[in-house]
Design a protein around this motif. Sequence first.
Motif, short mmCIF file in Angstrom:
data_model
loop_
_atom_site.label_atom_id
_atom_site.label_comp_id
_atom_site.label_asym_id
_atom_site.label_seq_id
_atom_site.Cartn_x
_atom_site.Cartn_y
_atom_site.Cartn_z
N ARG A 67 0.81 -1.22 0.00
CA ARG A 67 0.00 0.00 0.00
C ARG A 67 0.84 1.27 0.00
O ARG A 67 0.35 2.34 -0.35
CB ARG A 67 -0.94 0.01 1.20
N ASP A 68 2.12 1.16 0.40
CA ASP A 68 2.99 2.34 0.44
C ASP A 68 3.36 2.83 -0.96
O ASP A 68 3.69 4.01 -1.13
CB ASP A 68 4.27 2.04 1.22
N ILE A 69 3.35 1.92 -1.92
CA ILE A 69 3.81 2.29 -3.26
C ILE A 69 2.76 2.00 -4.36
O ILE A 69 3.05 2.22 -5.53
CB ILE A 69 5.15 1.59 -3.61
N ALA A 70 1.58 1.56 -3.94
CA ALA A 70 0.56 1.21 -4.92
C ALA A 70 -0.79 1.82 -4.57
O ALA A 70 -1.12 2.00 -3.40
CB ALA A 70 0.43 -0.31 -5.03
N HIS A 71 -1.55 2.13 -5.61
CA HIS A 71 -2.94 2.57 -5.46
C HIS A 71 -3.79 1.64 -6.31
O HIS A 71 -3.75 1.70 -7.54
CB HIS A 71 -3.11 4.01 -5.92
N ALA A 79 6.19 8.14 -4.29
CA ALA A 79 5.72 7.64 -2.99
C ALA A 79 6.36 8.45 -1.88
O ALA A 79 7.35 9.16 -2.10
CB ALA A 79 6.06 6.16 -2.84
N ILE A 80 5.79 8.35 -0.70
CA ILE A 80 6.33 9.05 0.47
C ILE A 80 6.27 8.12 1.67
O ILE A 80 5.26 7.43 1.86
CB ILE A 80 5.55 10.36 0.74
N VAL A 81 7.35 8.06 2.42
CA VAL A 81 7.39 7.20 3.62
C VAL A 81 8.00 7.98 4.78
O VAL A 81 8.72 8.96 4.58
CB VAL A 81 8.20 5.92 3.37
N MET A 82 7.71 7.51 5.98
CA MET A 82 8.31 8.10 7.18
C MET A 82 9.60 7.35 7.49
O MET A 82 9.59 6.12 7.61
CB MET A 82 7.34 7.99 8.36
N ILE A 106 4.62 -8.51 -7.38
CA ILE A 106 3.37 -8.53 -6.61
C ILE A 106 2.43 -9.62 -7.14
O ILE A 106 1.82 -10.37 -6.38
CB ILE A 106 2.67 -7.15 -6.67
N GLN A 107 2.36 -9.71 -8.47
CA GLN A 107 1.49 -10.72 -9.08
C GLN A 107 2.02 -12.13 -8.85
O GLN A 107 1.26 -13.05 -8.53
CB GLN A 107 1.33 -10.43 -10.57
N LEU A 108 3.33 -12.31 -8.97
CA LEU A 108 3.93 -13.62 -8.77
C LEU A 108 3.75 -14.10 -7.33
O LEU A 108 3.42 -15.26 -7.08
CB LEU A 108 5.41 -13.59 -9.13
N ALA A 109 3.99 -13.19 -6.39
CA ALA A 109 3.91 -13.53 -4.96
C ALA A 109 2.48 -13.44 -4.42
O ALA A 109 2.24 -13.79 -3.26
CB ALA A 109 4.83 -12.62 -4.15
N GLN A 110 1.56 -12.95 -5.26
CA GLN A 110 0.15 -12.80 -4.87
C GLN A 110 0.02 -11.98 -3.58
O GLN A 110 -0.66 -12.37 -2.63
CB GLN A 110 -0.51 -14.17 -4.70
N LEU A 111 0.69 -10.84 -3.59
CA LEU A 111 0.68 -9.97 -2.42
C LEU A 111 -0.58 -9.13 -2.36
O LEU A 111 -1.08 -8.67 -3.38
CB LEU A 111 1.91 -9.06 -2.44
N ARG A 112 -1.06 -8.94 -1.15
CA ARG A 112 -2.23 -8.09 -0.93
C ARG A 112 -1.78 -6.68 -0.51
O ARG A 112 -0.62 -6.46 -0.20
CB ARG A 112 -3.13 -8.69 0.14
N ASN A 113 -2.72 -5.78 -0.48
CA ASN A 113 -2.42 -4.38 -0.21
C ASN A 113 -1.71 -4.18 1.12
O ASN A 113 -0.80 -3.35 1.24
CB ASN A 113 -3.72 -3.56 -0.24
N GLU A 114 -2.10 -4.94 2.14
CA GLU A 114 -1.52 -4.76 3.48
C GLU A 114 -0.26 -5.58 3.70
O GLU A 114 0.39 -5.45 4.74
CB GLU A 114 -2.56 -5.11 4.55
N ASP A 115 0.11 -6.42 2.74
CA ASP A 115 1.29 -7.26 2.89
C ASP A 115 2.58 -6.46 2.77
O ASP A 115 2.62 -5.42 2.11
CB ASP A 115 1.31 -8.37 1.83
#
Length: 206
Positions: A67-71, A79-82, A106-115
Amino acid sequence: MNFSTEISFTPWNKGKLVGQKAPLRLRDIWAILVRLQLAKKTRDLALFNLAIDSKLRGCDLVNLRVRDIAHGACISPRAIVMQQKTQRPVQFEITEQTRITIMDWIQLAQLRNEDFLFPSRINSAKHLSTRQYARIVKAWVTEIGLDASTYGTHTMRRTKASLIYRRTKNLRAVQLLLGHTKLESTVRYLGIEVDDALEMAEQTEV
């Protein structure tokens, strides 16, 4: 009564290279990219590209979540991070090539937004550790024939910043990109040589 005691002391850094880790050169970057592409290392391609683009410290890079780098289904161009070290926000660009490799991962690892973007292979609930990241960087530079003791995770942070400085001589821009609070920190971090400082002075009219 006098006692004479001889103490044997060996410096912790004896035989080791200390100080700033060297940035990669353009030819080094391409050499690593080609090897990762040929080996079809999707995660490492995404990690390498994002490490170069983001200029983040290792602790901040491995702590990124999707979620830090994707919408939605799109990777953001910025992107912006602390930052953990300074507790100050820093922005970074994500180039098209990097966005493509991240989406592939992301597609290969089937990552979700919060992962976590780079989950640990030992425990998927945790992210890649900084120690694991350091070992990965060491493997990258070793594979292209570089001395692993000269390079490290800070190599990834310094690489693009050094290239930008060499091309533009714009210290303020590099300071912002690295998230440094003081310009002096940027000067030390880049390891700017005296010749660079003199050249800048010669080009400045008062």
